[in-house]
Design a protein around this motif. Structure first.
Motif: not given
Length: 224
Positions: A142-145, A147-155, A161-162, A169-172
């Protein structure tokens, strides 16, 4: 959360460093005059053998990774030529984001301008995410634009981002949409520019009109 702020799904590992745009989109698939059908050429020599048969061992051909939305790549992903087709092919194949420790500079600009999200993380985090997604039981990322975070099973890791890319990306929006959203500011700047330098307004048209007016019309059948 909306589709513009979250990228979530199956992630596939492509650990090859320096995977260039010719490998991502081979030159024989650049012959068309539009963008359609590029998904067929994506990573063709990795997905298919010399007899044009699917390689069963390649990750994107394996049942557990069909429909992958995210790639976890090696360093310097997307180096090589500037072909934008590599970005379009990834998107047509269903890829919405690529995670790597570094990217080719031109590829990075092409991707972000077309809303293919590129996430740069420390190499150690990328390797751990690759280990997670290499197991079909833990291959979701899962990538949350927002909060600019990435989550995998252990990470769980943060990325940057600029401000311009984050807003897009927030505005599509892609780069065209982002530019069109500034039409008012662009028109105001243009008007101020012309007020200060009126001799530049429509200069090309005025020069053309002057040249047309000074060119004598040649009589029909004249040899001169």
């Amino acid at each position: 959360m909306s589709d513009t702020t979250l990228v979530e799904g199956i992630a596939a590992a492509l650990p090859t460093p320096n995977l260039d745009t010719d490998q991502i989109m081979p030159k024989q698939f650049l012959r068309g005059i539009d963008k359609t059908g590029l998904d067929q050429g994506l990573l063709y020599d990795l997905r298919y053998d010399a007899n044009n048969q699917l390689r069963s061992g390649f990750v994107l051909n394996q049942p557990a990774y069909r429909g992958a939305a995210i790639l976890v790549g090696g360093s310097n992903f997307g180096c090589g030529s500037s072909r934008e087709h590599a970005v379009w092919g990834l998107q047509q194949f269903g890829i919405r984001a690529v995670i790597a420790s570094s990217f080719g500079e031109i590829f990075y600009s092409n991707a972000m301008n077309n809303r293919l999200l590129l996430v740069m993380l420390a190499e150690a985090d990328v390797q751990r995410i690759m280990e997670d997604v290499s197991d079909p039981l833990t291959n979701k990322v899962l990538i949350d634009v927002g909060s600019m975070t990435v989550r995998s099973h252990r990470v769980e890791a943060s990325f940057a981002l600029s401000a311009r890319h984050h807003r897009m990306f927030l505005e599509g929006q892609d780069i065209i949409g982002s530019t069109l959203s500034l039409q008012g500011e662009i028109a105001a700047f243009q008007e101020r520019h012309w007020q200060k330098r009126p001799w530049l307004r429509d200069v090309a048209r005025r020069v053309r009109d002057r040249l047309d007016a000074s060119t004598p019309i040649q009589a029909a059948g004249s040899n001169s």
